[in-house]
Design an enzyme around this catalytic site. Structure first.
Site, PDB file in Angstrom:
ATOM      1  N   ASP A  67     108.127  -5.899  74.965  1.00  0.00           N
ATOM      2  CA  ASP A  67     109.360  -6.021  74.190  1.00  0.00           C
ATOM      3  C   ASP A  67     109.724  -4.721  73.479  1.00  0.00           C
ATOM      4  OD1 ASP A  67     109.798  -8.589  74.992  1.00  0.00           O
ATOM      5  OD2 ASP A  67     109.149  -9.535  73.131  1.00  0.00           O
ATOM      6  N   ARG A  72     113.734  -0.225  73.264  1.00  0.00           N
ATOM      7  CA  ARG A  72     114.096   1.183  73.449  1.00  0.00           C
ATOM      8  C   ARG A  72     115.109   1.321  74.589  1.00  0.00           C
ATOM      9  NH1 ARG A  72     111.427   5.560  76.050  1.00  0.00           N
ATOM     10  NH2 ARG A  72     109.651   4.226  76.555  1.00  0.00           N
ATOM     11  N   ASN A 136     116.240  -5.688  66.813  1.00  0.00           N
ATOM     12  CA  ASN A 136     115.409  -6.743  66.244  1.00  0.00           C
ATOM     13  C   ASN A 136     115.735  -6.953  64.767  1.00  0.00           C
ATOM     14  OD1 ASN A 136     113.851  -7.910  68.216  1.00  0.00           O
ATOM     15  ND2 ASN A 136     111.939  -6.926  67.638  1.00  0.00           N
ATOM     16  N   ASP A 166     107.779  -8.876  49.075  1.00  0.00           N
ATOM     17  CA  ASP A 166     107.155  -7.708  49.694  1.00  0.00           C
ATOM     18  C   ASP A 166     108.142  -6.969  50.590  1.00  0.00           C
ATOM     19  OD1 ASP A 166     104.794  -8.194  48.411  1.00  0.00           O
ATOM     20  OD2 ASP A 166     103.652  -8.712  50.209  1.00  0.00           O
ATOM     21  N   ALA A 178     110.370 -12.225  65.680  1.00  0.00           N
ATOM     22  CA  ALA A 178     109.509 -11.093  65.323  1.00  0.00           C
ATOM     23  C   ALA A 178     109.150 -11.157  63.836  1.00  0.00           C
ATOM     24  CB  ALA A 178     110.203  -9.782  65.700  1.00  0.00           C
ATOM     25  N   TYR A 179     109.437 -10.113  63.071  1.00  0.00           N
ATOM     26  CA  TYR A 179     109.063 -10.021  61.661  1.00  0.00           C
ATOM     27  C   TYR A 179     109.641 -11.183  60.855  1.00  0.00           C
ATOM     28  CZ  TYR A 179     108.009  -7.368  57.320  1.00  0.00           C
ATOM     29  OH  TYR A 179     107.529  -6.948  56.120  1.00  0.00           O
ATOM     30  N   SER A 180     110.893 -11.520  61.103  1.00  0.00           N
ATOM     31  CA  SER A 180     111.530 -12.620  60.373  1.00  0.00           C
ATOM     32  C   SER A 180     110.783 -13.933  60.577  1.00  0.00           C
ATOM     33  CB  SER A 180     112.991 -12.769  60.826  1.00  0.00           C
ATOM     34  OG  SER A 180     113.611 -13.868  60.207  1.00  0.00           O
TER      35      SER A 180
END
Length: 283
Positions: A67, A72, A136, A166, A178-180
């Site tokens: 991914d 990219r 993303n 944070d 992903a991060y979410s």
């Protein structure tokens, strides 16, 4: 198809996939373009070009990796005509469409226009006089030893909610897994045009994420009590912001297009990748 561009994973072995692409292209008279410093590693017969030229000249961009490589490739195709085909090397990803054995057949189907595309939303951010783009997410993140992220979120020019956390993550539907997601945000289909704002490890009175319209501009204002924060763009640090500064974000639908051949759905990929199991199945 006159030309296809290759985008290679920086470490994974992509020789077999490159050979499959070159073999298919030789039979069809299709020129294969590669970013100069990437194809030198493999000494392959692709035409060496710059990253900018690859995005501009290619009729198709082929991402060989996971991914991260796909993101990219999407940035290279941003604003250009070429759709992006993800080829999986190793672990299953959300964005890849085919494995190496299926690659020649996939290229033939694309050449025959037997495919669909998923438009993918990007988020552009302006801070400290510069501009960045994410497919993303863009996040303002606490730097250890410099205080928490205390951020006021403004939507369409109006104050909406403030977080102490944070990090505060602004994600696209592509980035919802992903991060979410790791911070408790919802899984969102890429067909939904929305922006997700999710606090990571919140310690404020209001701790829920929000889903916003792509038509509303979003500002992240660092409160005077905030620490200095890193700005992460698709997981990479792009700069820093100080208390009192602002990160301004704007969604841009259809910035890139991902090739789909009908092999799997987003929900199948999400279920496999995230190992989603309903609690009723465990009893």
């Amino acid at each position: 198809m006159h030309a296809a561009g290759l985008v290679l994973h920086p470490q994974r072995d992509s020789a077999a996939a490159v050979e499959a692409v070159l073999g298919w292209a030789a039979k069809r008279g299709v020129e294969i373009l590669g970013i100069s410093d990437e194809i030198q590693r493999l000494r392959c017969e692709a035409t060496p070009v710059s990253a900018e030229e690859l995005g501009r000249r290619a009729d198709l961009v082929v991402s060989l990796g996971g991914d991260g490589t796909m993101l990219r490739a999407m940035r290279l195709a941003d604003g250009e005509r070429a759709p992006v085909l993800g080829v999986n090397l190793g672990k299953l990803g959300f964005l890849a469409e085919v494995d190496i054995p299926d690659l020649p057949a996939a290229l033939s189907a694309i050449d025959a226009r037997e495919f669909t595309v998923e438009p993918r939303l990007a988020v552009d951010a302006v801070f400290s006089g510069g501009k960045v783009t994410a497919f993303n997410d863009i996040a303002v993140v606490r730097i250890p030893g410099e205080g928490s992220a205390r951020v006021a979120v403004r939507v369409a020019g109006q104050p909406f909610v403030s977080y102490a956390a944070d990090a505060v993550i602004v994600a696209t539907p592509t980035g919802s897994t992903a991060y979410s997601f790791s911070a408790g945000g919802p899984i969102t289909s890429p067909s939904v045009e929305a922006v997700l704002v999710t606090p990571a490890a919140p310690h404020s009175a209001y701790s829920r994420g929000v889903v916003l319209s792509v038509h509303d501009d979003v500002d992240l204002d660092l409160l005077p009590s905030s620490g200095r924060l890193a700005v992460e763009v698709d997981g990479m640090v792009a700069g820093y912001v100080e208390p009192g500064e602002r990160v301004s974000l704007k969604a841009r639908p259809g910035a890139a297009r991902v090739v789909r051949l009908g092999m799997t759905t987003f929900y199948q990929r999400a279920r496999r990748k995230l190992r989603l199991t309903d609690s009723a199945e465990l009893g």
